[in-house]
Design an enzyme around this catalytic site. Structure first.
Site, PDB file in Angstrom:
ATOM      1  N   PRO A   2       4.010  -0.969  -4.930  1.00  0.00           N
ATOM      2  CA  PRO A   2       4.531  -2.310  -5.272  1.00  0.00           C
ATOM      3  C   PRO A   2       4.265  -3.280  -4.130  1.00  0.00           C
ATOM      4  O   PRO A   2       4.467  -2.945  -2.970  1.00  0.00           O
ATOM      5  CB  PRO A   2       6.033  -2.069  -5.445  1.00  0.00           C
ATOM      6  CG  PRO A   2       6.184  -0.613  -5.703  1.00  0.00           C
ATOM      7  CD  PRO A   2       5.043   0.050  -4.968  1.00  0.00           C
ATOM      8  N   GLU A   3       3.753  -4.454  -4.452  1.00  0.00           N
ATOM      9  CA  GLU A   3       3.510  -5.484  -3.454  1.00  0.00           C
ATOM     10  C   GLU A   3       4.480  -6.634  -3.726  1.00  0.00           C
ATOM     11  O   GLU A   3       5.392  -6.492  -4.530  1.00  0.00           O
ATOM     12  CB  GLU A   3       2.036  -5.937  -3.520  1.00  0.00           C
ATOM     13  CG  GLU A   3       1.055  -4.782  -3.306  1.00  0.00           C
ATOM     14  CD  GLU A   3      -0.417  -5.196  -3.400  1.00  0.00           C
ATOM     15  OE1 GLU A   3      -0.755  -6.332  -3.048  1.00  0.00           O
ATOM     16  OE2 GLU A   3      -1.231  -4.351  -3.832  1.00  0.00           O
ATOM     17  N   LYS A  58       8.209  -6.415   1.486  1.00  0.00           N
ATOM     18  CA  LYS A  58       8.357  -5.551   0.312  1.00  0.00           C
ATOM     19  C   LYS A  58       9.730  -4.891   0.270  1.00  0.00           C
ATOM     20  O   LYS A  58       9.956  -3.943  -0.484  1.00  0.00           O
ATOM     21  CB  LYS A  58       7.262  -4.481   0.319  1.00  0.00           C
ATOM     22  CG  LYS A  58       5.848  -5.066   0.264  1.00  0.00           C
ATOM     23  CD  LYS A  58       4.805  -3.982   0.482  1.00  0.00           C
ATOM     24  CE  LYS A  58       3.418  -4.572   0.677  1.00  0.00           C
ATOM     25  NZ  LYS A  58       2.432  -3.544   1.073  1.00  0.00           N
ATOM     26  N   ARG A 261      -8.497   2.240   3.831  1.00  0.00           N
ATOM     27  CA  ARG A 261      -8.124   1.765   2.499  1.00  0.00           C
ATOM     28  C   ARG A 261      -9.370   1.330   1.743  1.00  0.00           C
ATOM     29  O   ARG A 261     -10.355   0.892   2.336  1.00  0.00           O
ATOM     30  CB  ARG A 261      -7.148   0.579   2.602  1.00  0.00           C
ATOM     31  CG  ARG A 261      -5.876   0.906   3.369  1.00  0.00           C
ATOM     32  CD  ARG A 261      -5.063   1.992   2.696  1.00  0.00           C
ATOM     33  NE  ARG A 261      -4.633   1.598   1.369  1.00  0.00           N
ATOM     34  CZ  ARG A 261      -3.473   0.977   1.123  1.00  0.00           C
ATOM     35  NH1 ARG A 261      -2.659   0.694   2.120  1.00  0.00           N
ATOM     36  NH2 ARG A 261      -3.129   0.659  -0.107  1.00  0.00           N
TER      37      ARG A 261
END
Ligand SMILES: [Zn+2]
Length: 271
Positions: A2-3, A58, A261
């Site tokens: 979740p961002e 977050k 990433r």
């Protein structure tokens, strides 16, 4: 993970669903989830009323009437679902005096709940060293330029995801912002031209705002506080579209590891 748009969606929904509700009791199924002595946690939460839910980066901050805050991180696979059916990944259930409940699920178990006294919250958040919030008025184009000037040698993709530089953006939205700005993820901050900086800045505001209006993206486990998937994923242009044609030019979307990433980008549209 979740961002910002996903956590913001949950925050807004919880303010509608549980703000003002009194907690009757709390059921802890996974003790390691709670970064506080368990017995004290149960006693502290029971009988408290939810005053407000806010967000920083977050993190979700649930403010209680007894002077404490429950600082909650969803990490990779956390879910907070009002009236959700408990399952084997449910680690925490809040029961309210109105007969309703809130479940906290987490498949990977990287999430947590910390207890922080309200008067120490500012100090707690300062220690996290979060960068500015991109959707605030204070985050102007000039502020963004100044941030870039501090990190000229860093590649723009990992920079956008660095929570201590700018808060709330992760893998998915950084890919989409850079596609919209037509900038390659490998470009360094110092190499960006003024027009590109402006496009990235506008992309941050535009994409995060649009994603919130779509209740976020359900690429993995994420669901909103009603247990529903967000619909932004249907709008992504490059994220996890490796090998598929670019919607603008038809070239194949590529994937590249940058700093551990995956970055997804169009090799023709992005310069
Ligand atoms: Zn393209």
């Amino acid at each position: 993970m979740p961002e910002l748009p996903e956590v913001e969606t949950i925050k807004r929904q919880l303010n509608k669903k549980i703000k003002g509700k009194k907690i009757k009791s709390v059921e802890v199924r996974l003790p390691k989830f709670i970064k506080y002595p368990l017995k004290e946690f149960r006693e502290l939460v029971a009988g408290a009323t939810i005053i407000n839910i806010s967000r920083r980066a977050k993190l979700l901050i649930i403010e209680l009437s007894n002077g404490y805050c429950l600082v909650t991180h969803l990490k990779l696979t956390g879910q907070l679902i009002h009236q959700g059916e408990p399952n084997k990944h449910t680690h925490l259930i809040y029961y309210f005096t109105d007969g309703r409940h809130l479940v906290h699920n987490d498949l990977r178990q990287f999430g947590f709940v910390k207890v922080v006294p309200k008067k120490e919250l500012a100090r707690f958040l300062a220690k996290e060293k979060f960068g500015p919030e991109p959707l605030t008025k204070e985050f102007t184009l000039k502020a963004f330029e100044e941030l870039l000037n501090k990190r000229k040698g860093t590649k723009i993709k990992p920079l956008l995801m660095d929570q201590t530089w700018l808060a709330g953006i992760g893998n998915l939205y950084s890919d989409e912002i850079l596609f919209l700005a037509k900038v390659l993820p490998t470009r360094t901050a110092g190499s960006l031209k003024p027009a590109e900086i402006k496009k990235i800045y506008q992309g941050i505001k535009k994409i995060l705002t649009l994603a919130i209006s779509r209740h976020g993206s359900s690429a993995d486990q994420y669901v909103d506080a009603a247990g529903k998937k967000g619909s932004y994923l249907s709008l992504v242009k490059v994220y996890r579209r490796e090998g598929k044609p670019c919607y603008l030019c038809g070239a194949k979307i590529e994937r590249l590891k940058i700093g551990g990433r995956s970055a997804h980008f169009c090799p023709k549209c992005q310069k």
